[in-house]
Enzyme design. Structure first.
Site, PDB file in Angstrom:
ATOM      1  N   CYS A  36      -1.420  58.956 -17.765  1.00 39.00           N
ATOM      2  CA  CYS A  36      -2.611  59.420 -18.329  1.00 39.00           C
ATOM      3  C   CYS A  36      -2.530  59.675 -19.733  1.00 39.00           C
ATOM      4  CB  CYS A  36      -3.187  60.390 -17.794  1.00 39.00           C
ATOM      5  SG  CYS A  36      -2.152  62.048 -17.379  1.00 39.00           S
ATOM      6  N   ASP A  87     -12.136  60.474 -19.656  1.00 39.31           N
ATOM      7  CA  ASP A  87     -11.074  60.680 -18.499  1.00 39.31           C
ATOM      8  C   ASP A  87     -10.473  59.469 -18.324  1.00 39.31           C
ATOM      9  OD1 ASP A  87      -9.608  61.683 -16.429  1.00 39.31           O
ATOM     10  OD2 ASP A  87     -11.215  62.607 -15.179  1.00 39.31           O
ATOM     11  N   HIS A  95      -8.405  59.156 -15.552  1.00 39.93           N
ATOM     12  CA  HIS A  95      -8.037  59.112 -14.250  1.00 39.93           C
ATOM     13  C   HIS A  95      -8.914  58.479 -13.368  1.00 39.93           C
ATOM     14  CE1 HIS A  95      -6.106  62.537 -16.221  1.00 39.93           C
ATOM     15  NE2 HIS A  95      -5.329  62.205 -15.461  1.00 39.93           N
TER      16      HIS A  95
END
Length: 455
Positions: free
Chosen positions: A107, A341, A343
Site C-alpha cells: 500500500c 485508498d 486497499h
C-alpha cells in the site's frame, strides 16, 4: 521433482491468497463519504464550496492564493481525474519471488506512486487539466466492481481446486472514449494521460511500476512482500526517476530532504543539471520531505500546517495513512483529510496494449478521515517547474512553518547552501553506481525502523 512439487504448492497457495485478498479488499468503495455544505473543500490547491449561493473564502490562518471554484460536479470531476493506483493481482511474477499480487503489503508503494503520478500530471498536463470522461464514472461503478469481485472470488477458488492456470471471469463491459470531437490539444493531453499511467503499469519494464520500485528497494534491504514506510518510499521514488530512460522524463528530477532539512543549493543544482549537458532550460523538481507529525500519535498542532500544504497549487499530496494502513492524502474539509485508498484489489491491466481501459485508474469517490487518526510518519511532496518556482515555494512554505510552529524548531527547514557545507555527505548528482550509497543505506535503515508497519 521435489522442487516442482514445491512450486505447485506455492502456486496453489498464491491462488488461495489472491482469492482471500479479493474478498478482504473489495468492499472499500461501498461506504459513502459525506461532505458538509457549509465548509469549503480543498483538493491539491483548489478550493470548492458546495453552497448554492455566495462565495467562500479560506478561514484558516494561512493567507494562500487558492482558486475558489465550482460546485459538487466540478469537485467530482477534479477528484476523479487524479490517478488512482491500488493493489493489483495476476500481474507478471515479481523477480526473486512467487508473488503476482501486492495485496496486504504494497500500500505505501501505491500511495508513493499516486504522489509521483500527480507530480507528473502537473508537469505534463497542468493543474487545470481534468479527464473528459471523469463524470461518466459514478459511485454506482463500485457496485458493479464489487459484484465482479464476488464472481472473481468464486472463480479463483474453483481454479485453485481444479489447478486451472487462468480462472474464467466474465469481463465487465468496456467503455470506449468518444475522441472524434476532441481538438489537437485535447488529443495531446489524452496521450500524456495514458503515457503517465503506463509508466506505473504492473510490468517489469514500466519505469515506476511495482516491479521496478521493488528492485530499487532491494538496494536498501527491502524485498517483495516486506512493509515499506513513507520515508523509504521517498528515496525509492527518487532513485526510480533518476534511472528512468524515457526521453520525456529527462526534464524531471526528485529531491529528498535530509534529516528534515531541504538544502536549497542541492535542489537548484539538480534543476540546473541539464544546462551542463548542453540542454536549454532547467529541470522541474519534485521535492519530498519525510517528517513526523509527533511522537507516538499525531500532534494536532500540526493540523493547520497540513491544511496549508494541501492548499498549495503546487502540492502533490502526502504519503501517509493511519496506523497499519497507508493512504494518499490529497485534500481536506474542516478537520478531516480527503484521501485515495490503495486497499482495493483489482485485476492486472496490460498498459502496453493500445486503448487499454482507464476506468480502474480513476477513483469514483473520495474518502475522509479525521486528522487525529493520522499516523505521524508521512512524506510531504511539492512540485516546482523552475528555479524561480522553487525559490518562491521555499519562501512561502517557510512562512507557513514559522507561523505553525509553537515550539523552537519547525517541522522541517529550508537552508541556503549545500548539505556538504554542513558536513553532511550526499550522493553525487549523476551517480554511476546503480546502488544506494552507504550513507543512504544507513539512513533508509533508520527510517525503516522508525516508520509504522503497513499491512
Amino acid at each position: 521433482m521435489e522442487a516442482t512439487g514445491t512450486d505447485e504448492v506455492e502456486k496453489i497457495k498464491s491462488k488461495f491468497m489472491s482469492a482471500w485478498h479479493n474478498m478482504k479488499y473489495s468492499w472499500v468503495l461501498k461506504t459513502k463519504t459525506y461532505f458538509s455544505r457549509s465548509s469549503p473543500v480543498f483538493l491539491l490547491g483548489k478550493c470548492y464550496h458546495f453552497k448554492t449561493e455566495g462565495e467562500y473564502r479560506a478561514l484558516h490562518s494561512f493567507q494562500i492564493n487558492t482558486e475558489i471554484s465550482g460546485n459538487v460536479e466540478e469537485f467530482r470531476k477534479d477528484f476523479i481525474s487524479r490517478i488512482w493506483l491500488t493493489y493489483r493481482e495476476e500481474f507478471p511474477q515479481i523477480k526473486g519471488s512467487a508473488l503476482t499480487t501486492d495485496c496486504g503489503w504494497g500500500c505505501t508503494l501505491r500511495t508513493g506512486q499516486m504522489l509521483l503520478a500527480q507530480g507528473l500530471m502537473l508537469h505534463f498536463l497542468g493543474r487545470a487539466w481534468v479527464w473528459p470522461e471523469a463524470l461518466e464514472m459514478d459511485s454506482s461503478d463500485s457496485e458493479s466492481w464489487t459484484s465482479s469481485t464476488v464472481r472473481k472470488l468464486t472463480a479463483s477458488l474453483e481454479a485453485s481446486l481444479t489447478a486451472e492456470r487462468d480462472p474464467k471471469v466474465p469481463a465487465p463491459p468496456r467503455r470506449r472514449p468518444a475522441t472524434s470531437d476532441w481538438d489537437g490539444n485535447e488529443m495531446r493531453n489524452e496521450l500524456y494521460h495514458r503515457k503517465i499511467i503506463s509508466w506505473f503499469g504492473d510490468s517489469p519494464l514500466a519505469a515506476f511500476g511495482l516491479h521496478q520500485l521493488i528492485e530499487f528497494g532491494k538496494k536498501s534491504g527491502k524485498m517483495a512482500g516486506d512493509w515499506y514506510g513513507p520515508a523509504v518510499v521517498a528515496h525509492i521514488l527518487r532513485k526510480a526517476v533518476e534511472e528512468a530512460r524515457d526521453p520525456e522524463l529527462q526534464g524531471v528530477t526528485v529531491y529528498v530532504a535530509q534529516d528534515c532539512t531541504v538544502y536549497s543549493s542541492d535542489v537548484i543544482d539538480r534543476q540546473r543539471s541539464w544546462m551542463g549537458s548542453g540542454k536549454a532550460g532547467t529541470k522541474a523538481v519534485i521535492v519530498l520531505v519525510p517528517v513526523r507529525l509527533g511522537g507516538e500519535r499525531t500532534n494536532t498542532d500540526y493540523l493547520e500546517f497540513v491544511k496549508g500544504i494541501l492548499s498549495l497549487e503546487y502540492c502533490v499530496g502526502i504519503i501517509g495513512g493511519k496506523p497499519r494502513q497507508s493512504y494518499y492524502f490529497a485534500g481536506f474539509q474542516d478537520d478531516s483529510l480527503i484521501y485515495m485508498d490503495p486497499h482495493y484489489c483489482q485485476s492486472f491491466v496490460d498498459v502496453s496494449i493500445k486503448d487499454f481501459p482507464l476506468e480502474s485508474f480513476h477513483c469514483p469517490s473520495p474518502k475522509k478521515m479525521s486528522f487525529k487518526k493520522m499516523d505521524p510518519s508521512c512524506t510531504i511532496g511539492f512540485y516546482c517547474r523552475t528555479v524561480q518556482d522553487f525559490e518562491k515555494a521555499s519562501e512561502e512554505i517557510s512562512k507557513m512553518l514559522k507561523s505553525s510552529s509553537k515550539e523552537k524548531y519547525p517541522l522541517f527547514t529550508f537552508v541556503k547552501g549545500h548539505s556538504s557545507d554542513y558536513d553532511f555527505s550526499t550522493s553525487p548528482l549523476h551517480e554511476e553506481n546503480y546502488h544506494f550509497s552507504e550513507d543512504e543505506k544507513k539512513r533508509l535503515k533508520r527510517f525503516s525502523t522508525e516508520d509504522f508497519v503497513l499491512l
